[in-house]
Motif scaffolding. Structure first.
Motif, PDB file in Angstrom:
ATOM      1  N   SER A  64       0.857  -1.200   0.000  1.00 34.94           N
ATOM      2  CA  SER A  64       0.000   0.000   0.000  1.00 34.94           C
ATOM      3  C   SER A  64       0.883   1.236   0.000  1.00 34.94           C
ATOM      4  O   SER A  64       2.015   1.199   0.495  1.00 34.94           O
ATOM      5  CB  SER A  64      -0.875   0.042   1.252  1.00 34.94           C
ATOM      6  OG  SER A  64      -1.666  -1.109   1.328  1.00 34.94           O
ATOM      7  N   THR A  65       0.337   2.343  -0.505  1.00 29.36           N
ATOM      8  CA  THR A  65       1.092   3.599  -0.479  1.00 29.36           C
ATOM      9  C   THR A  65       0.339   4.692   0.283  1.00 29.36           C
ATOM     10  O   THR A  65       0.786   5.830   0.344  1.00 29.36           O
ATOM     11  CB  THR A  65       1.404   4.088  -1.915  1.00 29.36           C
ATOM     12  OG1 THR A  65       0.182   4.124  -2.648  1.00 29.36           O
ATOM     13  CG2 THR A  65       2.402   3.178  -2.611  1.00 29.36           C
ATOM     14  N   ASP A  66      -0.817   4.331   0.855  1.00 28.02           N
ATOM     15  CA  ASP A  66      -1.553   5.300   1.678  1.00 28.02           C
ATOM     16  C   ASP A  66      -1.461   4.864   3.144  1.00 28.02           C
ATOM     17  O   ASP A  66      -1.261   3.677   3.432  1.00 28.02           O
ATOM     18  CB  ASP A  66      -3.027   5.375   1.244  1.00 28.02           C
ATOM     19  CG  ASP A  66      -3.738   4.060   1.479  1.00 28.02           C
ATOM     20  OD1 ASP A  66      -3.353   3.064   0.831  1.00 28.02           O
ATOM     21  OD2 ASP A  66      -4.643   3.994   2.337  1.00 28.02           O
ATOM     22  N   PHE A  67      -1.603   5.846   4.054  1.00 29.21           N
ATOM     23  CA  PHE A  67      -1.404   5.584   5.481  1.00 29.21           C
ATOM     24  C   PHE A  67      -2.287   4.436   5.992  1.00 29.21           C
ATOM     25  O   PHE A  67      -1.779   3.485   6.604  1.00 29.21           O
ATOM     26  CB  PHE A  67      -1.683   6.873   6.280  1.00 29.21           C
ATOM     27  CG  PHE A  67      -1.674   6.690   7.762  1.00 29.21           C
ATOM     28  CD1 PHE A  67      -0.467   6.548   8.453  1.00 29.21           C
ATOM     29  CD2 PHE A  67      -2.866   6.642   8.485  1.00 29.21           C
ATOM     30  CE1 PHE A  67      -0.449   6.368   9.836  1.00 29.21           C
ATOM     31  CE2 PHE A  67      -2.857   6.460   9.864  1.00 29.21           C
ATOM     32  CZ  PHE A  67      -1.642   6.311  10.532  1.00 29.21           C
ATOM     33  N   VAL A  71      -0.911   0.814   7.391  1.00 26.22           N
ATOM     34  CA  VAL A  71      -1.112   0.418   8.795  1.00 26.22           C
ATOM     35  C   VAL A  71      -1.847  -0.925   8.856  1.00 26.22           C
ATOM     36  O   VAL A  71      -1.460  -1.824   9.611  1.00 26.22           O
ATOM     37  CB  VAL A  71      -1.870   1.525   9.575  1.00 26.22           C
ATOM     38  CG1 VAL A  71      -2.320   1.020  10.935  1.00 26.22           C
ATOM     39  CG2 VAL A  71      -0.976   2.753   9.729  1.00 26.22           C
ATOM     40  N   LYS A  72      -2.888  -1.063   8.018  1.00 22.77           N
ATOM     41  CA  LYS A  72      -3.643  -2.325   8.012  1.00 22.77           C
ATOM     42  C   LYS A  72      -2.743  -3.494   7.622  1.00 22.77           C
ATOM     43  O   LYS A  72      -2.695  -4.532   8.303  1.00 22.77           O
ATOM     44  CB  LYS A  72      -4.820  -2.191   7.023  1.00 22.77           C
ATOM     45  CG  LYS A  72      -5.856  -3.255   7.152  1.00 22.77           C
ATOM     46  CD  LYS A  72      -7.066  -2.945   6.294  1.00 22.77           C
ATOM     47  CE  LYS A  72      -7.869  -4.231   6.145  1.00 22.77           C
ATOM     48  NZ  LYS A  72      -8.551  -4.362   4.898  1.00 22.77           N
ATOM     49  N   ILE A  88       8.614  -0.379   5.194  1.00 19.49           N
ATOM     50  CA  ILE A  88       7.776   0.754   4.772  1.00 19.49           C
ATOM     51  C   ILE A  88       8.585   1.659   3.838  1.00 19.49           C
ATOM     52  O   ILE A  88       9.711   2.026   4.168  1.00 19.49           O
ATOM     53  CB  ILE A  88       7.387   1.616   6.023  1.00 19.49           C
ATOM     54  CG1 ILE A  88       6.681   0.780   7.084  1.00 19.49           C
ATOM     55  CG2 ILE A  88       6.585   2.847   5.653  1.00 19.49           C
ATOM     56  CD1 ILE A  88       5.242   0.492   6.785  1.00 19.49           C
ATOM     57  N   PRO A  89       8.007   2.068   2.684  1.00 19.80           N
ATOM     58  CA  PRO A  89       8.769   2.950   1.794  1.00 19.80           C
ATOM     59  C   PRO A  89       8.864   4.382   2.337  1.00 19.80           C
ATOM     60  O   PRO A  89       7.964   4.838   3.054  1.00 19.80           O
ATOM     61  CB  PRO A  89       7.958   2.921   0.493  1.00 19.80           C
ATOM     62  CG  PRO A  89       6.570   2.586   0.909  1.00 19.80           C
ATOM     63  CD  PRO A  89       6.692   1.703   2.134  1.00 19.80           C
ATOM     64  N   MET A  90       9.952   5.066   1.990  1.00 25.19           N
ATOM     65  CA  MET A  90      10.170   6.445   2.434  1.00 25.19           C
ATOM     66  C   MET A  90       9.331   7.412   1.592  1.00 25.19           C
ATOM     67  O   MET A  90       9.808   8.034   0.639  1.00 25.19           O
ATOM     68  CB  MET A  90      11.675   6.765   2.350  1.00 25.19           C
ATOM     69  CG  MET A  90      12.093   8.216   2.585  1.00 25.19           C
ATOM     70  SD  MET A  90      11.200   9.118   3.838  1.00 25.19           S
ATOM     71  CE  MET A  90      11.880   8.500   5.347  1.00 25.19           C
ATOM     72  N   ILE A  91       8.045   7.473   1.923  1.00 22.70           N
ATOM     73  CA  ILE A  91       7.151   8.450   1.297  1.00 22.70           C
ATOM     74  C   ILE A  91       6.387   9.117   2.430  1.00 22.70           C
ATOM     75  O   ILE A  91       6.477   8.673   3.584  1.00 22.70           O
ATOM     76  CB  ILE A  91       6.161   7.784   0.284  1.00 22.70           C
ATOM     77  CG1 ILE A  91       5.392   6.622   0.962  1.00 22.70           C
ATOM     78  CG2 ILE A  91       6.882   7.318  -0.963  1.00 22.70           C
ATOM     79  CD1 ILE A  91       4.328   5.989   0.057  1.00 22.70           C
ATOM     80  N   VAL A  95       6.075   7.820   6.381  1.00 22.31           N
ATOM     81  CA  VAL A  95       6.627   8.425   7.606  1.00 22.31           C
ATOM     82  C   VAL A  95       5.576   8.369   8.727  1.00 22.31           C
ATOM     83  O   VAL A  95       5.879   7.992   9.865  1.00 22.31           O
ATOM     84  CB  VAL A  95       7.090   9.877   7.343  1.00 22.31           C
ATOM     85  CG1 VAL A  95       7.525  10.555   8.634  1.00 22.31           C
ATOM     86  CG2 VAL A  95       8.218   9.889   6.321  1.00 22.31           C
ATOM     87  N   LYS A  96       4.330   8.707   8.359  1.00 20.58           N
ATOM     88  CA  LYS A  96       3.241   8.647   9.363  1.00 20.58           C
ATOM     89  C   LYS A  96       3.052   7.217   9.857  1.00 20.58           C
ATOM     90  O   LYS A  96       2.819   6.973  11.044  1.00 20.58           O
ATOM     91  CB  LYS A  96       1.922   9.142   8.751  1.00 20.58           C
ATOM     92  CG  LYS A  96       1.920  10.605   8.392  1.00 20.58           C
ATOM     93  CD  LYS A  96       0.526  10.964   7.892  1.00 20.58           C
ATOM     94  CE  LYS A  96       0.553  12.200   7.026  1.00 20.58           C
ATOM     95  NZ  LYS A  96      -0.699  12.397   6.299  1.00 20.58           N
ATOM     96  N   ALA A  97       3.170   6.268   8.931  1.00 24.11           N
ATOM     97  CA  ALA A  97       3.010   4.848   9.310  1.00 24.11           C
ATOM     98  C   ALA A  97       4.149   4.411  10.231  1.00 24.11           C
ATOM     99  O   ALA A  97       3.921   3.671  11.202  1.00 24.11           O
ATOM    100  CB  ALA A  97       2.955   3.969   8.057  1.00 24.11           C
ATOM    101  N   LEU A  98       5.378   4.888   9.951  1.00 22.85           N
ATOM    102  CA  LEU A  98       6.521   4.534  10.817  1.00 22.85           C
ATOM    103  C   LEU A  98       6.227   4.970  12.251  1.00 22.85           C
ATOM    104  O   LEU A  98       6.447   4.225  13.210  1.00 22.85           O
ATOM    105  CB  LEU A  98       7.798   5.248  10.348  1.00 22.85           C
ATOM    106  CG  LEU A  98       8.463   4.763   9.058  1.00 22.85           C
ATOM    107  CD1 LEU A  98       9.596   5.724   8.675  1.00 22.85           C
ATOM    108  CD2 LEU A  98       9.006   3.348   9.195  1.00 22.85           C
ATOM    109  N   ARG A  99       5.735   6.206  12.392  1.00 19.95           N
ATOM    110  CA  ARG A  99       5.423   6.733  13.735  1.00 19.95           C
ATOM    111  C   ARG A  99       4.338   5.894  14.405  1.00 19.95           C
ATOM    112  O   ARG A  99       4.422   5.545  15.575  1.00 19.95           O
ATOM    113  CB  ARG A  99       5.008   8.211  13.602  1.00 19.95           C
ATOM    114  CG  ARG A  99       4.380   8.849  14.797  1.00 19.95           C
ATOM    115  CD  ARG A  99       5.174   8.735  16.086  1.00 19.95           C
ATOM    116  NE  ARG A  99       6.530   9.250  15.988  1.00 19.95           N
ATOM    117  CZ  ARG A  99       7.551   8.842  16.760  1.00 19.95           C
ATOM    118  NH1 ARG A  99       7.378   7.893  17.671  1.00 19.95           N
ATOM    119  NH2 ARG A  99       8.738   9.371  16.632  1.00 19.95           N
TER     120      ARG A  99
END
Ligand code: E4P
Length: 217
Positions: A64-67, A71-72, A88-91, A95-99
């Motif tokens: 997936s490329t959306d938050f 997450v899912k 997770i890709p650096m997009i 970044v939001k998903a990493l957090r």
């Protein structure tokens, strides 16, 4: 330095594990496709097979490329096996998903890192690993190893816990130079790991020892 193998090939993973120097595995959708592993369920089963071979961390990449999608997917991947690290890709949404994962205690590997700025953001978002692609940078006449040094300096300045996982490693000199710089981890093909063992003087020396032994027996 931890040694990860960058493949989804089970025979190669087993061979590296049997060698006794393997600390983990990284995969990506291209590596899965190369082994003919397609379809969501087959891909998930393949991750479990990899985890059953190795003792260490196994990176499993979201597509997936959306938050919300990341997450899912990441939650489901993390539940598959305790050794799974969500890649997770650096997009921006990455970044939001990493957090999000970091706050929940789910380990992550931030992939497709090509600059110090990207590595800094990934560390601030709580990534467990960052994956700078050194071979990919070398391919476009940019010094991949220099990126490892620069990220290492920045992380040292602020005591970030994020581990530098040198990715897109292509050959022995990449591995040796990463070790000199102090990369935490390298991920490369089995051939590059096995090539570290070879030295012609070792072979010549062994041949002589065995020949001399035979003379006396
Ligand atoms: C890292 O985790 C990636 O799988 C990887 O090293 C990709 O390298 P490549 O782009 O050189 O194939």
């Amino acid at each position: 330095m931890k040694f990860f193998i960058d493949t989804a090939n089970l025979d190669q993973i087993k061979e590296a594990q049997d060698l006794g120097v393997l600390d983990g595995v990284t995969t990506n959708p291209s590596l899965m496709a190369k082994e003919g592993i397609t379809g969501h369920k087959n891909i998930l089963n393949h991750y479990i097979k990899i985890c059953e071979i190795v003792d260490g961390d196994v990176s499993a990449e979201v597509i997936s490329t959306d938050f919300d999608g990341m997450v899912k997917e990441g939650n489901a991947l993390a539940k598959l096996h305790p050794q799974i690290v969500v890649k997770i890709p650096m997009i921006l949404d990455g970044v939001k998903a990493l957090r999000n994962f970091s706050d929940k205690g789910i380990r992550t590997n931030c992939t497709l890192i090509f600059s110090v700025g990207q590595a800094l953001i990934a560390a601030k978002a709580g990534a467990t690993y960052v994956s700078p692609f050194i071979g990919g940078l070398d391919d476009i006449s940019t010094d991949g190893l220099n990126l490892i040094s620069e990220i290492s300096n920045v992380y040292d300045n602020y005591n970030f816990n994020t581990q530098i996982l040198a990715a897109s490693v292509r050959h022995t000199m990449h591995i040796i130079d990463c070790a000199k710089i102090g990369a935490d981890v390298m991920t490369g093909p089995l051939s590059s790991i096995k090539a570290l063992i070879k030295h012609p003087l070792t072979d010549i020396g062994l041949e002589k020892f065995l020949a001399d032994y035979k003379k006396g027996n």
